[in-house]
Design an enzyme around this catalytic site. Structure first.
Site, PDB file in Angstrom:
ATOM      1  N   ASN A   9       0.872  -1.180   0.000  1.00  0.00           N
ATOM      2  CA  ASN A   9       0.000   0.000   0.000  1.00  0.00           C
ATOM      3  C   ASN A   9       0.903   1.223   0.000  1.00  0.00           C
ATOM      4  O   ASN A   9       1.462   1.578   1.032  1.00  0.00           O
ATOM      5  CB  ASN A   9      -0.889  -0.050   1.257  1.00  0.00           C
ATOM      6  CG  ASN A   9      -1.699   1.212   1.436  1.00  0.00           C
ATOM      7  OD1 ASN A   9      -1.804   2.039   0.533  1.00  0.00           O
ATOM      8  ND2 ASN A   9      -2.291   1.367   2.614  1.00  0.00           N
ATOM      9  N   LYS A  11       0.184   4.244  -0.380  1.00  0.00           N
ATOM     10  CA  LYS A  11      -0.456   5.448   0.192  1.00  0.00           C
ATOM     11  C   LYS A  11      -0.212   6.655  -0.726  1.00  0.00           C
ATOM     12  O   LYS A  11      -0.125   6.499  -1.934  1.00  0.00           O
ATOM     13  CB  LYS A  11       0.034   5.675   1.629  1.00  0.00           C
ATOM     14  CG  LYS A  11      -0.146   4.408   2.480  1.00  0.00           C
ATOM     15  CD  LYS A  11       0.009   4.637   3.954  1.00  0.00           C
ATOM     16  CE  LYS A  11      -0.183   3.317   4.697  1.00  0.00           C
ATOM     17  NZ  LYS A  11      -0.151   3.444   6.133  1.00  0.00           N
ATOM     18  N   HIS A  95      -9.526   1.416   4.663  1.00  0.00           N
ATOM     19  CA  HIS A  95      -8.275   1.560   5.411  1.00  0.00           C
ATOM     20  C   HIS A  95      -8.520   2.505   6.586  1.00  0.00           C
ATOM     21  O   HIS A  95      -9.296   3.456   6.472  1.00  0.00           O
ATOM     22  CB  HIS A  95      -7.179   2.107   4.493  1.00  0.00           C
ATOM     23  CG  HIS A  95      -5.836   2.072   5.127  1.00  0.00           C
ATOM     24  ND1 HIS A  95      -5.420   3.026   6.026  1.00  0.00           N
ATOM     25  CD2 HIS A  95      -4.826   1.173   5.020  1.00  0.00           C
ATOM     26  CE1 HIS A  95      -4.204   2.715   6.442  1.00  0.00           C
ATOM     27  NE2 HIS A  95      -3.820   1.602   5.849  1.00  0.00           N
ATOM     28  N   GLU A  97      -6.937   4.889   7.677  1.00  0.00           N
ATOM     29  CA  GLU A  97      -6.723   6.313   7.351  1.00  0.00           C
ATOM     30  C   GLU A  97      -7.945   6.890   6.647  1.00  0.00           C
ATOM     31  O   GLU A  97      -8.274   8.064   6.820  1.00  0.00           O
ATOM     32  CB  GLU A  97      -5.443   6.464   6.508  1.00  0.00           C
ATOM     33  CG  GLU A  97      -4.201   6.234   7.369  1.00  0.00           C
ATOM     34  CD  GLU A  97      -3.007   5.630   6.642  1.00  0.00           C
ATOM     35  OE1 GLU A  97      -2.994   5.624   5.396  1.00  0.00           O
ATOM     36  OE2 GLU A  97      -2.088   5.140   7.333  1.00  0.00           O
ATOM     37  N   GLU A 167      -5.662  -4.664  10.529  1.00  0.00           N
ATOM     38  CA  GLU A 167      -4.622  -3.665  10.748  1.00  0.00           C
ATOM     39  C   GLU A 167      -4.928  -2.892  12.030  1.00  0.00           C
ATOM     40  O   GLU A 167      -5.697  -1.938  12.003  1.00  0.00           O
ATOM     41  CB  GLU A 167      -4.580  -2.681   9.579  1.00  0.00           C
ATOM     42  CG  GLU A 167      -4.244  -3.331   8.256  1.00  0.00           C
ATOM     43  CD  GLU A 167      -3.628  -2.322   7.297  1.00  0.00           C
ATOM     44  OE1 GLU A 167      -2.525  -2.613   6.810  1.00  0.00           O
ATOM     45  OE2 GLU A 167      -4.208  -1.259   7.056  1.00  0.00           O
ATOM     46  N   GLY A 173       2.275   2.439  10.796  1.00  0.00           N
ATOM     47  CA  GLY A 173       3.245   3.515  10.638  1.00  0.00           C
ATOM     48  C   GLY A 173       3.899   3.946  11.941  1.00  0.00           C
ATOM     49  O   GLY A 173       4.560   4.982  11.994  1.00  0.00           O
ATOM     50  N   SER A 213       3.174  -1.974  10.448  1.00  0.00           N
ATOM     51  CA  SER A 213       4.617  -2.046  10.705  1.00  0.00           C
ATOM     52  C   SER A 213       5.220  -3.420  10.410  1.00  0.00           C
ATOM     53  O   SER A 213       6.102  -3.879  11.131  1.00  0.00           O
ATOM     54  CB  SER A 213       4.930  -1.613  12.140  1.00  0.00           C
ATOM     55  OG  SER A 213       4.544  -0.257  12.339  1.00  0.00           O
TER      56      SER A 213
END
Ligand code: PGA
Length: 251
Positions: A9, A11, A95, A97, A167, A173, A213
């Site tokens: 991904n 991003k 996701h 985010e 996730e 991250g 991560s």
């Protein structure tokens, strides 16, 4: 046997030129690699370039988001048909985010998943709890609600055409990975929820990726867990060598 699937991904990273460089490096190593399904998910602007570069290889293309409508007055949005035209096979949906910064709810993710499947795109549906939810002992409730809500109404066949990515938000991250035991526990829970929604056969066949991560150093241990079927890789997917190492750790 579930075939492992590792997806990068990217991003909001990589200009078209940078994407071409990265995918060329991936291709040099993975073009004929069949043991694991490998998917790259560049930003929309680089999809066409990457699509062309991976033609004839075993690398697969995914997008990071889409709208649920087929077309129309939705300024700034992209629909499934546009992704299919560029030979996308996967699309990441929900996701954290997107949920956190763009207000995506389970209901929205569900509409998108239905629309993706109707256009023969495989959704990678993301779920995961925040640190606050974990600390409050709500992991099971949060994950169950997200899985049920995001996948509501999918037929068994559609479910089998979908991938789930677990996730934990606190691991994305941040450099903090869930331990392989923590991840395995939630993956097993997701299979249990799928057994309730469908049956044990479907639940055992759906692929569930771990994300948050993942690095070459921890990938092997995570991917060795019985219910972890690969990974959704963010930061480490931007570097060809680490992504390749992670893919190879899934064998
Ligand atoms: P990360 O991101 O690997 O950088 O933690 C994973 C993801 O958000 O998909």
């Amino acid at each position: 046997m579930r075939k492992k699937i590792v997806a990068g991904n990217w991003k909001m990273n990589m200009t078209t030129a940078e994407a071409a460089t990265l995918v060329t490096a991936l291709k040099a190593d993975l073009a004929n690699f069949r043991e694991v399904e490998v998917v790259v998910c560049p930003p929309f602007t680089a999809l066409a370039t990457v699509s062309e570069l991976i033609q004839g290889t075993h690398l697969d293309l995914g997008a990071q988001n889409m709208h649920w409508e087929k077309n129309g007055a939705y300024t700034g949005e992209i629909c499934a048909g546009m992704l299919r035209e560029l030979y996308c096979h996967y699309v990441i949906l929900g996701h954290s985010e997107r949920r956190q910064y763009f207000g995506e709810t389970d209901a929205i993710v569900n509409r998108k998943a239905q629309a993706a499947l109707a256009s023969s795109l495989h959704p990678i549906v993301c779920v995961g709890e925040t640190l606050q939810e974990r600390e409050a002992g709500q992991v099971e409730a949060v994950i169950t609600t997200q899985v049920q809500g995001s996948l509501a109404g999918l037929s068994a066949k559609e479910m089998l055409d979908s991938v789930i990515a677990y996730e934990p938000v606190w691991a994305i991250g941040t450099g903090k990975t869930a331990s392989s035991e923590q991840a395995q526990e939630v993956h097993a829970l997701i299979r249990q929820v799928l057994t309730g929604l469908y049956d044990a056969t479907v639940a055992q066949a759906v692929r569930i990726q771990y994300g948050g991560s993942v690095k070459p150093a921890n990938a092997r241990e995570l991917f060795a867990m019985p219910d972890i079927d690969g990974g959704l890789i963010g930061g480490a997917a931007l570097d060809a060598k680490s992504f390749i190492d992670i893919v190879r750790a899934a064998v």
